[in-house]
Design a protein around this motif. Sequence first.
Motif, mmCIF file in Angstrom:
data_model
loop_
_atom_site.group_PDB
_atom_site.id
_atom_site.type_symbol
_atom_site.label_atom_id
_atom_site.label_comp_id
_atom_site.label_asym_id
_atom_site.label_seq_id
_atom_site.Cartn_x
_atom_site.Cartn_y
_atom_site.Cartn_z
ATOM 1 N N LEU A 147 74.771 32.264 142.508
ATOM 2 C CA LEU A 147 74.224 30.930 142.764
ATOM 3 C C LEU A 147 74.501 30.014 141.564
ATOM 4 O O LEU A 147 74.866 28.845 141.726
ATOM 5 C CB LEU A 147 72.718 31.028 143.031
ATOM 6 N N ALA A 148 74.352 30.589 140.369
ATOM 7 C CA ALA A 148 74.611 29.797 139.153
ATOM 8 C C ALA A 148 76.067 29.328 139.110
ATOM 9 O O ALA A 148 76.357 28.207 138.678
ATOM 10 C CB ALA A 148 74.283 30.628 137.919
ATOM 11 N N MET A 149 76.981 30.179 139.584
ATOM 12 C CA MET A 149 78.400 29.803 139.599
ATOM 13 C C MET A 149 78.622 28.628 140.558
ATOM 14 O O MET A 149 79.335 27.677 140.238
ATOM 15 C CB MET A 149 79.259 31.002 140.031
ATOM 16 N N PHE A 150 77.992 28.701 141.717
ATOM 17 C CA PHE A 150 78.086 27.591 142.677
ATOM 18 C C PHE A 150 77.515 26.314 142.039
ATOM 19 O O PHE A 150 78.086 25.237 142.152
ATOM 20 C CB PHE A 150 77.295 27.916 143.954
ATOM 21 N N GLU A 151 76.359 26.466 141.385
ATOM 22 C CA GLU A 151 75.672 25.291 140.823
ATOM 23 C C GLU A 151 76.517 24.625 139.739
ATOM 24 O O GLU A 151 76.520 23.402 139.608
ATOM 25 C CB GLU A 151 74.311 25.705 140.260
ATOM 26 N N ASN A 152 77.220 25.428 138.962
ATOM 27 C CA ASN A 152 78.055 24.870 137.892
ATOM 28 C C ASN A 152 79.148 23.955 138.438
ATOM 29 O O ASN A 152 79.538 22.998 137.791
ATOM 30 C CB ASN A 152 78.713 25.990 137.078
ATOM 31 N N HIS A 153 79.619 24.279 139.635
ATOM 32 C CA HIS A 153 80.722 23.491 140.207
ATOM 33 C C HIS A 153 80.247 22.241 140.944
ATOM 34 O O HIS A 153 81.045 21.326 141.165
ATOM 35 C CB HIS A 153 81.547 24.365 141.162
#
Lengths: 202, 233
Positions: A147-153
């Motif tokens: 989820l954090a990876m998605f949020e970063n983008h």
Amino acid sequence: MGMRTGIRKLDILLGDVAPGSTILIETVGTLGEEIATSTLLANRGNAVAFITPKLQEEFERKFKPKDVKMVVLGRDINQQELYQISLTFRKLLKGSWVAFFILHPLLVFHPPEIIFKLFSELVDIVREKRAVLAVLLDKRLIDERTLAMFENHATHIIDIVEVVEGFRVTRGIRIKKSPLGGTGFYRLDISSGEVKIGEPLE
Amino acid sequence: MGKISTGIRGLDEMLGGGLIPGRTYLVKGGPGAGKTTFAIQFLMEGVKKGENVLYVTLEEPLVTLVEDMRKLGFDLNHPKFNGIDATPVTEKTHLFAGAFYEEFGESFERLTTAIREKVEVEKYQRVAIDPLTMLKLTVKNELEYRKTFIGFLKALSKLGATVVITSDLRTSDIEEYLTSGVIELRTIEAGGKILRGIMVKKFRGSPFDEQIRPYRITDNGIEVYHTESLFVE
């Protein structure tokens, strides 16, 4: 002027959604589909939606075919062939267009990391084409790291939560990320397909 | 350096414009990967440009191929397209007289010489041998095979023909080493569906796209989506 969701209070909370932005709607189940509907209506004529057959039926009741171009996952595009999605996306999307994408069905077929790769590709296409992307993601289907990876983008994040206390259900919405910064939670009411954002929740 | 189109636009992009002419390239892939379609598409691109081309089939009878390729829009009866059927079931042709399938073990050199001579006389600009695997399987002496194969490649190179040879995945180590480029057609299973990926493994004398890219075998032949990723683990 940037993109509008058609929900006045949400537009104020989100701030400017400039061309090239990606809005991640983190939700539970199908909550948030109404925001997508409103956004597509507000941008009709310049919108494309990558959706499930069920959502297509709902959209067809609300939109005229010329209003929103619909690409149905599992029918127009094979869910295993993810490159077909990026290919179609690249071909269809034009500047100033708004694209809506529902990720849930893809997470049934692929590991979250693979879907993240697709997501980052779509984000790049949107940035390059100066369009706007709104993505609906059921956060229960992925772990915190992914989820954090998605949020970063994403440039903007709308977070929808549902709290059950006894028999009482409270729904809240907040802006988790935007150029204006985040906000606290506000009460979220959805009735007859209409989204209402109420008072701040403690 | 000028390049020539493979007939597959997306692959040309991956190769920075196409193949370097006058060299030999290996196309690897398992059954059903599209090696024959690739070879035909490569040759028909030459036909479109008015080139004389030669196709040597060692596995699938030419009659069947003519039929199959017509469905993809390729006319193998075109006067510029010269097909040689060297499959085990066919009649002897002038090219392969004395160098027949059953005798490949002894006459691999004669076969390559025959092809070389034919290219020299007819001035073929593109040649495809499909698949080389069939020949190699019948050769007992690896060293002899290697020597003959190197001589064959050198001779074709001198004649200026661009050659595509196809091969099964498991049996092409030497060919990979000796040819100027290797293109691999892969099939990957994902969620109960076959995904197809194309990869340039080697391309001497030119930079190339090192990523595996998706491709499909469509009604128009092979289509490579050179801007897309395959999205597999």
